[in-house]
Design an enzyme around this catalytic site. Structure first.
Site, PDB file in Angstrom:
ATOM      1  N   GLY A 345      20.492  81.960  27.207  1.00 43.15           N
ATOM      2  CA  GLY A 345      19.708  80.834  26.713  1.00 43.15           C
ATOM      3  C   GLY A 345      18.372  80.781  27.410  1.00 43.15           C
ATOM      4  O   GLY A 345      17.346  80.499  26.807  1.00 43.15           O
ATOM      5  N   ALA A 346      18.396  81.077  28.715  1.00 43.61           N
ATOM      6  CA  ALA A 346      17.176  81.101  29.519  1.00 43.61           C
ATOM      7  C   ALA A 346      17.521  81.701  30.869  1.00 43.61           C
ATOM      8  O   ALA A 346      18.691  81.924  31.185  1.00 43.61           O
ATOM      9  CB  ALA A 346      16.600  79.700  29.679  1.00 43.61           C
ATOM     10  N   MET A 347      16.504  81.978  31.670  1.00 45.03           N
ATOM     11  CA  MET A 347      16.706  82.561  32.997  1.00 45.03           C
ATOM     12  C   MET A 347      15.671  82.008  33.952  1.00 45.03           C
ATOM     13  O   MET A 347      14.479  82.011  33.677  1.00 45.03           O
ATOM     14  CB  MET A 347      16.607  84.088  32.914  1.00 45.03           C
ATOM     15  CG  MET A 347      16.726  84.788  34.261  1.00 45.03           C
ATOM     16  SD  MET A 347      18.316  84.446  35.044  1.00 45.03           S
ATOM     17  CE  MET A 347      17.860  84.571  36.773  1.00 45.03           C
ATOM     18  N   GLU A 348      16.150  81.573  35.133  1.00 43.97           N
ATOM     19  CA  GLU A 348      15.339  80.797  36.067  1.00 43.97           C
ATOM     20  C   GLU A 348      14.455  81.621  36.974  1.00 43.97           C
ATOM     21  O   GLU A 348      14.213  81.234  38.136  1.00 43.97           O
ATOM     22  CB  GLU A 348      16.253  79.930  36.938  1.00 43.97           C
ATOM     23  CG  GLU A 348      17.145  80.678  37.920  1.00 43.97           C
ATOM     24  CD  GLU A 348      18.508  81.056  37.396  1.00 43.97           C
ATOM     25  OE1 GLU A 348      19.413  81.365  38.189  1.00 43.97           O
ATOM     26  OE2 GLU A 348      18.684  81.035  36.157  1.00 43.97           O
ATOM     27  N   ASN A 349      13.913  82.731  36.512  1.00 45.71           N
ATOM     28  CA  ASN A 349      13.016  83.532  37.345  1.00 45.71           C
ATOM     29  C   ASN A 349      11.976  82.619  38.020  1.00 45.71           C
ATOM     30  O   ASN A 349      11.354  81.794  37.355  1.00 45.71           O
ATOM     31  CB  ASN A 349      12.299  84.572  36.489  1.00 45.71           C
ATOM     32  CG  ASN A 349      13.250  85.301  35.560  1.00 45.71           C
ATOM     33  OD1 ASN A 349      14.173  85.959  35.997  1.00 45.71           O
ATOM     34  ND2 ASN A 349      13.017  85.151  34.261  1.00 45.71           N
ATOM     35  N   HIS A 381      17.559  72.304  33.295  1.00 42.22           N
ATOM     36  CA  HIS A 381      18.483  73.182  34.018  1.00 42.22           C
ATOM     37  C   HIS A 381      17.715  74.276  34.771  1.00 42.22           C
ATOM     38  O   HIS A 381      17.963  74.522  35.959  1.00 42.22           O
ATOM     39  CB  HIS A 381      19.455  73.806  33.012  1.00 42.22           C
ATOM     40  CG  HIS A 381      20.435  74.765  33.615  1.00 42.22           C
ATOM     41  ND1 HIS A 381      21.773  74.497  33.727  1.00 42.22           N
ATOM     42  CD2 HIS A 381      20.267  76.009  34.127  1.00 42.22           C
ATOM     43  CE1 HIS A 381      22.383  75.525  34.283  1.00 42.22           C
ATOM     44  NE2 HIS A 381      21.483  76.456  34.531  1.00 42.22           N
ATOM     45  N   GLU A 382      16.791  74.916  34.089  1.00 44.34           N
ATOM     46  CA  GLU A 382      16.060  76.018  34.714  1.00 44.34           C
ATOM     47  C   GLU A 382      15.155  75.539  35.843  1.00 44.34           C
ATOM     48  O   GLU A 382      15.052  76.187  36.893  1.00 44.34           O
ATOM     49  CB  GLU A 382      15.241  76.775  33.665  1.00 44.34           C
ATOM     50  CG  GLU A 382      16.052  77.346  32.516  1.00 44.34           C
ATOM     51  CD  GLU A 382      17.267  78.107  32.983  1.00 44.34           C
ATOM     52  OE1 GLU A 382      17.204  78.828  33.997  1.00 44.34           O
ATOM     53  OE2 GLU A 382      18.315  77.987  32.326  1.00 44.34           O
ATOM     54  N   HIS A 385      16.766  74.909  39.146  1.00 42.50           N
ATOM     55  CA  HIS A 385      16.998  76.128  39.934  1.00 42.50           C
ATOM     56  C   HIS A 385      15.817  76.486  40.824  1.00 42.50           C
ATOM     57  O   HIS A 385      15.981  77.261  41.779  1.00 42.50           O
ATOM     58  CB  HIS A 385      17.237  77.310  38.992  1.00 42.50           C
ATOM     59  CG  HIS A 385      18.644  77.471  38.535  1.00 42.50           C
ATOM     60  ND1 HIS A 385      19.711  77.542  39.397  1.00 42.50           N
ATOM     61  CD2 HIS A 385      19.164  77.613  37.275  1.00 42.50           C
ATOM     62  CE1 HIS A 385      20.830  77.713  38.704  1.00 42.50           C
ATOM     63  NE2 HIS A 385      20.522  77.756  37.407  1.00 42.50           N
ATOM     64  N   GLU A 404      25.060  77.469  39.377  1.00 46.35           N
ATOM     65  CA  GLU A 404      25.044  77.116  37.965  1.00 46.35           C
ATOM     66  C   GLU A 404      25.690  75.771  37.689  1.00 46.35           C
ATOM     67  O   GLU A 404      25.233  75.017  36.825  1.00 46.35           O
ATOM     68  CB  GLU A 404      25.723  78.210  37.142  1.00 46.35           C
ATOM     69  CG  GLU A 404      25.067  79.571  37.262  1.00 46.35           C
ATOM     70  CD  GLU A 404      23.606  79.566  36.837  1.00 46.35           C
ATOM     71  OE1 GLU A 404      23.135  78.568  36.244  1.00 46.35           O
ATOM     72  OE2 GLU A 404      22.906  80.557  37.100  1.00 46.35           O
TER      73      GLU A 404
END
Length: 954
Positions: A345-349, A381-382, A385, A404
């Site tokens: 869905g997404a990634m918290e880079n 959410h991202e 992080h 998570e």
């Protein structure tokens, strides 16, 4: 966020059921069917691909040599990397997209060794000198030993460099390599995404490093605790822009290509590294903002305003978390980019968050309320992080749940701050807690946290991105925050982030900081936070707490879908929990009690006349059962004054085993629904009724079930017809806009007169004028599905054409689901063939298309045959194996409820066991367990349900 959070709305409906209803859930856990609202698994919220809920297992190394072990030795510690990458966005002479790179890493020797192990996977290296693949030099005047030989250990994904002498403790060295790799379309590592703009194909080079794919882009020490600083340079064609975690320092035109150098990153883990080369454009925050915020995406999407909502909410969310953590945002910028192809869905880079377009873009003219809610929840959410996970990072993947689960929990707090009128926090029980219950009642569940040596291989790490990690993790932390109070919880987080900034931790470090803050408060706990919480995270499952209001006795028991099932996983705590019980009597008298043993008694629980309700707002991660008299008093309350009942959280009459609660008691709780107009109780009821549809839509029970529920939903359908002026207006209240979806969906499902005609009318109007849709945005999923189901090839072909033409991800997602609803077997078979053609349906969406079709009673056997014939091809060619395979198995087998289907599944298990795949067996075992539960549930309840339904029609 990573891979664990994305679930599309239709898929949420398909896999986890529709809506809600008070006590119906009393039985549903006995079948443990994950019923989740659209777009709430993940993840992503971290992204969710469908994943199998899997217990990590120990894998013995093939030898005792360090290169045959999956974990890095602790002899070397990286300090910083210099990486230069050049992705080619056009095909080379071999018809491939490639990238070339140069990488150097400075590291310190912590223990004397003559061996360098560094992760490398799917990279081809240039011989740098003396026929070796790497060059080693000393730093600061240190002499480096010569390289004896280098080789690659494929299984453990290491470049192995054996030295003629030993590295010296405390000295630093520089390891240099040159390499090239394929810029493939496998959605992992350094990969390509494609889209069409004005008839021209565009190629994007992008990344997804979590959890173990940074090694696919350049050689690195690819473990979370191996934090370092990254100096990155990207070479890219003119007309493109390069992005990474750091701010662009300088871009040089060297005539052949542009060269963009970035500011050094903060000290961070490899899995958080990101870089993108594209022709995207952006919108940004005003100059006076102290944080540069940019929303990136396809030019058409940005120019039509699809990124505006994300830009508007990002700054308030960042400020909310700065206040919540009492810690300044650690970076100077926040880039967020929507990618056409993205598995999660997404990634918290850190500083460059990557999203599916559906998770970042919102078009008010096309997207629904749920689309908007999904966007704000994923963003929250991202961004959570950026502190918890990025600034302070878990030491190893066995503590992924803390990263998570925490982000999942606080995403509701941040989203509620961004959209205070939506009451998003009220949805957490439906979207997270119940979802966790349903999976955690299986004997094949697993603890939240495990020993480090039980999570070793990439496949084992992948399997942790599951419902337990995300949803149970969120539920457990919510419970902790509730009994500590939010202020103590937040203060403990601040101290934790302050002490461990830019470092790695284990979960006990957080418990320590929370304990220190609580020691200065008035909150009295029965034991230390460590003692309380270990019982919830180190053993799988949860308790059902039974309260006997006649005697005041309270007992707890490990809840399983098969009460007589044998749990073969030992627990140091003997499946006993420290349970915080909140309770209320007859709407006024309230209290709290800790249950610390299997059995106890508590005088205030005794009553002969008052109803008693425990686990208020389902803040505790446990189910509640009562003596028959209290159940009856609660039912009387519900039916006599259902609004009071709802306010008392009767939604927590959830999913107890049929061995505990009779099925007719559960059904009786639906009899009041005909006078219910509120969203939460209807959503709750529909979620649990969905299991009835799954189990009975091929039996003689289905007709009476439709007849009964038609009577319950008819008043709701009529209510919305009136308040919307015959469906021409949007309901004014936000939750009513959600409940209108329930009204129409359930009315069409049960055959309410006028419902099918309404959806077909809207759809036919759209077919006549494709440029202007008359269908309300919130109702599109329901309208598409029902109109295509009632129509034929003309309706299907129109929907397919609109799907292919759609440039808005949310619209494409709705059509992807709607197309699965046709009743024509040949159309469903054609759709299945389309699903595995990446030229027709993106690889990121194959799971959803197939599972959507499997939810169709006509499509389910077609999918099962198709999958058995094609599973090896599908698994090898689409997405990451464990995620992809687990989602398919779960979705395809959810209707299985006969001995014949069980035998077929067991035969498939044998065939799969004989294959060379190292993942997936856990998903099959769970499907077998669920099928057995379904068979047992039908054998015990089918006759009772049939008789009860017939009685209601008399």
């Amino acid at each position: 966020m990573g891979k664990g959070f994305y679930i599309s709305k239709p898929l949420g409906i398909v896999l986890f059921g529709l809506g809600a209803g008070a006590v119906l859930t009393i039985f549903a856990l006995s079948v443990v069917y994950a019923q989740e609202k659209w777009k709430n698994e993940v993840n992503a919220i971290d992204g969710t691909r469908m994943v199998t809920t899997a217990a990590p297992h120990r894998t013995s190394a093939p030898s005792n040599e360090p290169w045959d072990k999956y974990r890095l030795p602790d002899a070397l510690l990286p300090e910083y990397y210099n990486v230069t990458l050049w992705p080619r966005l056009v095909l080379d002479e071999r018809g491939m997209y490639i990238f070339t790179g140069k990488s150097g890493v400075a590291f310190t020797c912590m223990k004397e060794t003559n061996l360098i192990l560094i992760h490398s996977n799917e990279l081809n290296f240039t011989l740098t000198s003396e026929m070796h693949h790497a060059k080693l030099t000393g730093l600061g005047g240190t002499s480096a030993p010569a390289i004896l030989k280098t080789w690659f250990q494929t299984q453990t994904q290491f470049m192995v460099i054996q030295l003629k002498g030993k590295l010296q403790v405390g000295k630093s060295y520089w390891l240099y390599t040159e390499f090239h790799g394929e810029l493939s379309d496998d959605l992992g590592g350094f990969y390509r995404s494609e889209y069409t703009e004005n008839g021209v194909k565009k190629v994007v080079a992008t990344t997804q490093m979590q959890p173990t794919a940074a090694r696919n882009a350049f050689p690195c020490f690819d473990e979370p605790s191996m934090k370092a600083i990254f100096h990155l340079t990207l070479l890219h064609p003119r007309g493109t822009v390069a992005l990474s975690n750091g701010t662009e320092s300088i871009t040089i035109d060297n005539q052949e290509v542009l060269q963009t150098r970035f500011e050094p990153t903060q000290k961070m883990s490899t899995y958080l590294l990101a870089f993108v080369v594209s022709e995207f454009t952006n919108i940004r925050s005003p100059p006076e903002a102290n944080i540069l915020i940019r929303i990136w995406g396809r030019r058409e999407a940005i120019e039509t305003g699809q990124g505006d909502y994300a830009l508007n909410v990002t700054f308030p969310i960042l400020k909310y978390f700065e206040n919540y953590y009492n810690t300044t945002y650690p970076l100077s910028k926040s880039d967020q980019i929507a990618l056409p192809d993205f598995a999660a869905g997404a990634m918290e880079n850190w500083g460059l968050v990557t999203y599916r377009e559906l998770s970042l873009f919102y078009d008010p003219n096309v997207s629904s309320n749920e689309d908007k809610e999904w966007v704000v929840t994923v963003i929250t959410h991202e961004l959570a992080h950026m502190w918890f996970g990025n600034l302070v990072t878990m030491r190893w993947w066995n503590d992924l749940w803390l990263n998570e689960g925490f982000a999942n929990y606080v995403s509701y707090l941040g989203a509620d701050y961004a959209e205070p009128t939506w009451n998003i926090k009220d949805l957490m029980v439906l979207q997270q807690v119940q979802r966790a219950f349903e999976v955690d009642a299986l004997v094949s569940s697993h603890p939240l946290s495990s020993q480090e040596d039980e999570v070793i291989t990439p496949d084992q790490i992948d399997q942790l991105f599951d419902t337990i990690t995300y949803s149970k993790g969120a539920a457990i932390l919510r419970m902790l925050s509730e009994f500590l109070t939010e202020s103590i919880f937040a203060n403990g987080l601040h101290n934790y982030l302050h002490e461990y900034a830019y470092n790695n931790t284990v979960y006990t470090d957080l418990w320590k900081k929370l304990q220190e803050v609580n020691a200065d408060s008035s909150i009295q706990l029965p034991a230390s936070i460590n003692e309380i919480m270990n019982r919830w995270i180190l053993q799988m499952g949860f308790p059902v707490v039974t309260i006997d209001t006649r005697t005041g006795s309270i007992t707890q028991q490990h809840f399983l879908i098969h009460p007589e099932a044998v749990v073969d996983k030992p627990s140091d705590y003997n499946y006993e929990w420290f349970v915080p019980i909140t309770w209320m009597k007859s709407g006024s008298n309230m209290g709290q009690h800790w249950l610390l043993t299997k059995t106890a008694s508590y005088e205030p629980m005794k009553t002969d006349t008052d109803w008693l309700l425990a686990n208020l707002n389902v803040t505790g991660y446990y189910r509640v059962n009562y003596d028959p008299q209290n159940w009856e008093r609660l039912l009387i309350q519900l039916n006599s004054d259902h609004k009071v009942g709802v306010s008392l959280s009767l939604k927590q009459f959830k999913t107890l085993s049929i061995k505990i609660i009779n099925i007719t008691l559960a059904l009786r709780t639906t009899k009041y629904l005909y006078k219910e107009k509120e969203y939460i109780p209807w959503e709750s009821a529909i979620r649990n009724l969905q299991y009835f549809f799954l189990m009975f839509d091929r039996t003689e029970v289905y007709g009476p079930l439709q007849t009964y529920l038609r009577g319950e939903v008819q008043p709701l359908f009529d209510h919305f017809k009136v308040i919307t002026s015959n469906w021409t207006q949007k309901p004014p209240r936000y939750m009513d806009q959600y409940n209108q979806i329930n009204a129409i969906s359930m009315a069409c499902k049960t055959g309410v007169k006028g419902c099918s005609e309404l959806t077909r009318m809207w759809y036919r109007q759209w077919m006549k004028n494709p440029d202007t849709s008359p269908i309300p945005s919130n109702l599109k999923v329901t309208v598409y599905c029902n109109a295509i189901a009632a129509g034929g090839v003309e309706e299907w072909d129109f929907g397919w054409q609109m799907f292919k033409n759609s440039t808005i991800a949310a619209e494409a997602e709705k059509l992807l689901y709607g197309l699965s609803c046709t009743k024509e077997p040949w159309l469903l078979n054609r759709y299945l063939e389309y699903s595995i053609d990446p030229n027709l349906i993106r690889k990121q969406d194959i799971t959803y298309a197939i599972v959507y079709i499997a939810d169709n009673v006509i499509g389910q056997p077609l999918v099962w045959d198709f999958f058995r014939a094609n599973w090896e091809y599908i698994t090898k060619n689409f997405e990451d194996g464990p995620f992809f395979f687990g989602g398919l198995i779960k979705g395809i087998t959810k209707k299985f409820s006969t001995e014949f289907e069980l035998q077929q599944l067991q035969r498939f298990q044998e065939d799969f066991a004989a294959s060379n795949f190292s993942f997936g067996m856990q998903a099959i075992e769970q499907a077998i367990e669920q099928t057995k539960a379904n068979i047992k549930w039908i054998s015990e309840n089918k006759a009772q349900v049939m008789n009860w339904l017939i009685e209601q029609s008399d």
